[in-house]
Design a protein around this motif. Structure first.
Motif, mmCIF file in Angstrom:
data_model
loop_
_atom_site.group_PDB
_atom_site.id
_atom_site.type_symbol
_atom_site.label_atom_id
_atom_site.label_comp_id
_atom_site.label_asym_id
_atom_site.label_seq_id
_atom_site.Cartn_x
_atom_site.Cartn_y
_atom_site.Cartn_z
ATOM 1 N N GLN A 128 0.823 -1.206 0.000
ATOM 2 C CA GLN A 128 0.000 0.000 0.000
ATOM 3 C C GLN A 128 0.862 1.263 0.000
ATOM 4 O O GLN A 128 0.508 2.263 -0.636
ATOM 5 C CB GLN A 128 -0.943 -0.025 1.205
ATOM 6 C CG GLN A 128 -2.053 -1.042 1.047
ATOM 7 C CD GLN A 128 -2.796 -1.323 2.341
ATOM 8 O OE1 GLN A 128 -2.271 -1.112 3.439
ATOM 9 N NE2 GLN A 128 -4.019 -1.815 2.220
ATOM 10 N N MET A 132 0.902 4.339 -2.651
ATOM 11 C CA MET A 132 0.811 5.747 -2.244
ATOM 12 C C MET A 132 1.945 6.578 -2.838
ATOM 13 O O MET A 132 1.759 7.755 -3.134
ATOM 14 C CB MET A 132 0.810 5.847 -0.721
ATOM 15 C CG MET A 132 -0.515 5.483 -0.106
ATOM 16 S SD MET A 132 -0.546 5.751 1.662
ATOM 17 C CE MET A 132 -0.146 4.114 2.234
ATOM 18 N N HIS A 136 1.495 9.839 -5.023
ATOM 19 C CA HIS A 136 2.138 11.098 -4.627
ATOM 20 C C HIS A 136 2.527 11.931 -5.848
ATOM 21 O O HIS A 136 2.455 13.153 -5.809
ATOM 22 C CB HIS A 136 3.372 10.787 -3.780
ATOM 23 C CG HIS A 136 4.170 11.991 -3.413
ATOM 24 N ND1 HIS A 136 3.710 12.916 -2.512
ATOM 25 C CD2 HIS A 136 5.388 12.438 -3.826
ATOM 26 C CE1 HIS A 136 4.615 13.877 -2.384
ATOM 27 N NE2 HIS A 136 5.642 13.599 -3.170
ATOM 28 N N THR A 144 -1.459 12.621 0.310
ATOM 29 C CA THR A 144 -0.803 11.314 0.429
ATOM 30 C C THR A 144 -0.059 11.175 1.753
ATOM 31 O O THR A 144 0.097 10.073 2.262
ATOM 32 C CB THR A 144 0.176 11.087 -0.732
ATOM 33 O OG1 THR A 144 1.084 12.183 -0.791
ATOM 34 C CG2 THR A 144 -0.576 10.974 -2.046
ATOM 35 N N LEU A 147 -2.266 9.632 4.308
ATOM 36 C CA LEU A 147 -2.689 8.252 4.065
ATOM 37 C C LEU A 147 -1.791 7.222 4.751
ATOM 38 O O LEU A 147 -2.269 6.172 5.163
ATOM 39 C CB LEU A 147 -2.726 7.960 2.561
ATOM 40 C CG LEU A 147 -3.863 8.623 1.778
ATOM 41 C CD1 LEU A 147 -3.714 8.330 0.293
ATOM 42 C CD2 LEU A 147 -5.198 8.144 2.290
ATOM 43 N N THR A 151 -3.339 4.384 7.058
ATOM 44 C CA THR A 151 -3.270 2.994 6.589
ATOM 45 C C THR A 151 -2.629 2.099 7.647
ATOM 46 O O THR A 151 -3.094 0.979 7.884
ATOM 47 C CB THR A 151 -2.477 2.910 5.277
ATOM 48 O OG1 THR A 151 -3.102 3.756 4.312
ATOM 49 C CG2 THR A 151 -2.431 1.503 4.740
#
Length: 197
Positions: A128, A132, A136, A144, A147, A151
């Motif tokens: 993940q 990301m 970005h 981002t 995140l 996450t």
């Protein structure tokens, strides 16, 4: 356990004290059942919060990963049964000792399942993060940046809930298998080379 081992030269037997042998059918059955039951929940959590690359073909993934994890669960079951032999003897007969042995096996299986789940969650998080990084380049840095921690928090939450579900499942699976065997759970068996008196 007192046994009699045949003397090859005289044909007589001498009482000896043998260590219980491993009851491999019991170990294999418990390990396979725990591995496939825990694998189901690990695959379910992956489908909910895991990396999208790993959610394809969930049934085949469950079969493949659960089968690969059986040896890990065998080690866990062996450790639990070795502890049960030390505490309760090779064949616990009282209901309390059978339940305690079953709970030891369920706890050991839970440790193996949680370790497998944590490894799966860690790999999902790495994948993940890679996604990301690609995002970005196509969006603002602030979106981002938020995140990553979100996450990670989601993976930890899923691991916490998943651990509780795995524990409950393992208690049910072990209890069910013990009930099918008539309320008996062998932690050890007499060595094959020894002859009972």
């Amino acid at each position: 356990m007192t046994t009699q081992q045949a003397n090859a030269t005289t044909g007589t037997g001498a009482p000896t004290r043998g260590r219980p042998a491993v009851p491999w059918p019991t170990v294999g059955l418990l390990a396979a059942a725990l591995s496939f039951a825990d694998g189901f929940w690990i695959m379910s959590m992956r489908g909910a919060v895991g990396a999208i690359e790993r959610t394809q073909e969930p049934f085949l993934g469950w079969l493949r990963e659960s089968a690969a994890a059986v040896p890990v669960f065998m080690v866990a079951v062996l450790a639990a049964l070795a502890l049960a032999v030390r505490w309760f003897g090779p064949e616990p007969s009282r209901p309390r000792t059978v339940i305690a042995t079953g709970l030891l096996v369920a706890a050991a299986g839970t440790v193996a399942g949680v370790v497998e789940s944590a490894a799966s969650s860690a790999w999902d998080y790495v994948l993940q993060l890679r996604l990301m990084e690609v995002m970005h380049h196509n969006s603002t840095a602030d979106a981002t940046a938020e995140l990553g921690p979100a996450t990670l928090g989601l993976q930890f939450a899923a691991l916490g809930y998943g651990s509780a579900i795995i524990l409950a499942t393992n208690v049910v699976v072990v209890g069910w298998l013990v009930a099918i065997r008539g309320g008996r759970l062998k932690a050890g068996a007499a060595p094959l080379s020894l002859i009972h008196i």
